[in-house]
Write a protein that holds these residues in place. Structure first.
Motif, short mmCIF file in Angstrom:
data_model
loop_
_atom_site.label_atom_id
_atom_site.label_comp_id
_atom_site.label_asym_id
_atom_site.label_seq_id
_atom_site.Cartn_x
_atom_site.Cartn_y
_atom_site.Cartn_z
N THR A 187 -8.66 -0.08 -7.36
CA THR A 187 -8.74 1.29 -6.86
C THR A 187 -10.12 1.86 -7.14
O THR A 187 -10.83 1.40 -8.02
CB THR A 187 -7.70 2.20 -7.54
OG1 THR A 187 -7.90 2.16 -8.95
CG2 THR A 187 -6.29 1.76 -7.21
N SER A 205 0.84 -1.21 0.00
CA SER A 205 0.00 0.00 0.00
C SER A 205 0.87 1.26 0.00
O SER A 205 0.58 2.21 -0.72
CB SER A 205 -0.96 0.00 1.19
OG SER A 205 -0.27 0.16 2.40
N TYR A 222 -5.58 7.64 -7.67
CA TYR A 222 -5.22 6.29 -8.06
C TYR A 222 -5.75 6.03 -9.47
O TYR A 222 -6.95 6.06 -9.69
CB TYR A 222 -5.84 5.25 -7.13
CG TYR A 222 -5.27 5.24 -5.73
CD1 TYR A 222 -3.96 4.88 -5.50
CD2 TYR A 222 -6.08 5.56 -4.65
CE1 TYR A 222 -3.45 4.85 -4.22
CE2 TYR A 222 -5.58 5.53 -3.36
CZ TYR A 222 -4.26 5.17 -3.16
OH TYR A 222 -3.77 5.14 -1.89
N THR A 237 -9.01 -2.35 2.67
CA THR A 237 -9.10 -1.15 1.84
C THR A 237 -8.44 0.02 2.57
O THR A 237 -8.76 0.31 3.73
CB THR A 237 -10.57 -0.82 1.52
OG1 THR A 237 -11.14 -1.93 0.84
CG2 THR A 237 -10.69 0.41 0.64
N PHE A 238 -7.55 0.72 1.87
CA PHE A 238 -6.83 1.87 2.40
C PHE A 238 -7.33 3.14 1.73
O PHE A 238 -7.75 3.11 0.59
CB PHE A 238 -5.32 1.75 2.13
CG PHE A 238 -4.68 0.59 2.81
CD1 PHE A 238 -4.14 0.70 4.06
CD2 PHE A 238 -4.62 -0.64 2.18
CE1 PHE A 238 -3.54 -0.37 4.69
CE2 PHE A 238 -4.01 -1.72 2.79
CZ PHE A 238 -3.48 -1.59 4.05
N ILE A 247 -6.67 -4.16 -1.42
CA ILE A 247 -5.75 -5.27 -1.67
C ILE A 247 -6.45 -6.54 -1.21
O ILE A 247 -6.84 -6.66 -0.05
CB ILE A 247 -4.42 -5.09 -0.92
CG1 ILE A 247 -3.75 -3.79 -1.34
CG2 ILE A 247 -3.50 -6.28 -1.15
CD1 ILE A 247 -2.50 -3.43 -0.57
N LEU A 307 -5.19 -6.07 -6.76
CA LEU A 307 -5.30 -4.69 -6.33
C LEU A 307 -6.37 -4.00 -7.18
O LEU A 307 -6.38 -4.15 -8.39
CB LEU A 307 -3.98 -3.95 -6.50
CG LEU A 307 -2.93 -4.16 -5.41
CD1 LEU A 307 -2.43 -5.57 -5.36
CD2 LEU A 307 -1.78 -3.20 -5.60
N LEU A 320 -7.62 2.28 -2.14
CA LEU A 320 -6.88 1.15 -2.70
C LEU A 320 -7.30 -0.10 -1.93
O LEU A 320 -7.22 -0.12 -0.70
CB LEU A 320 -5.36 1.37 -2.55
CG LEU A 320 -4.47 0.16 -2.79
CD1 LEU A 320 -4.49 -0.22 -4.27
CD2 LEU A 320 -3.05 0.44 -2.33
#
Length: 153
Positions: free
Chosen positions: A104, A55, A68, A151-152, A113, A102, A111
Motif C-alpha cells: 500500500t 482488492s 490503507y 494498482t488500485f 497486488i 500486497l 493498493l
C-alpha cells in the motif's frame, strides 16, 4: 483328392499398427498443448476475478480507517480474503501455484497486488482485461518473468 487346408490369417500388419500408434501420438500431443492453453486462460480468468475480489475485500477491511495501513498478511489470511488460501507462513496463493504480494501507499491511497508464477500467455491475457478503479495500467513489463501487478486507488 487331398484336402489341403489353406491357412489364411486376417489381421493387421506391423506397419499399419505403427502408423495408427503414430497418429494417436500426434493427436495426444495436440490435445495436451490445447489443454495447457485452455488451463492458462481459465487460470487468468480466475486470477482476474480473485484480484478484483481481494482488492474489494481489502478496501472493505480498512474502510473505517479511511486509509490503507501497512499490509499485515497474517491478518488478511485470517480474514480469508484470498480465494486460493494461504500457506502456513501467511503467503497468499494464486491460481498458478505462485503467490500474491500486497503493498500500500498511504500517501497516494493505493493498493498494489503483485502475483508471481504467472504463465507468460496468461499474464498477457490479464493485461488485456478490463480493470475497475485502477490507479495505473497493469504492469505487464515482467510477463516473460512470470510476474504481474496491478494498482488500485
Amino acid at each position: 483328392m487331398n484336402n489341403i487346408r489353406k491357412n489364411t490369417q486376417a489381421g493387421r500388419s506391423m506397419i499399419e499398427m505403427l502408423a495408427v500408434l503414430m497418429i494417436m501420438g500426434i493427436l495426444t500431443i495436440g490435445v495436451m498443448a490445447g489443454f495447457n492453453q485452455m488451463l492458462d486462460k481459465y487460470n487468468a480468468g480466475k486470477m482476474h476475478t480473485d484480484i478484483m475480489s481481494i482488492s474489494s475485500e481489502v478496501v472493505n477491511l480498512y474502510a473505517w480507517q479511511r486509509s490503507y495501513p501497512a499490509i499485515n498478511m497474517q491478518e488478511l489470511c485470517e480474514n480469508d480474503i484470498f480465494p486460493d488460501g494461504c500457506t502456513d507462513d501467511n503467503k497468499a496463493l494464486n491460481p498458478f501455484d505462485g503467490t500474491y504480494k500486497l503493498t500500500t501507499s498511504d500517501t497516494e491511497q493505493t493498493l498494489t497486488i503483485e502475483a508471481d508464477g504467472v504463465a507468460p500467455n496468461a499474464c498477457k491475457d490479464l493485461c488485456l482485461r478490463e480493470w475497475d478503479n485502477l490507479y495505473t495500467a497493469p504492469n505487464c513489463s515482467d510477463c516473460d518473468n512470470g510476474k504481474f501487478s496491478v494498482t488500485f486507488n
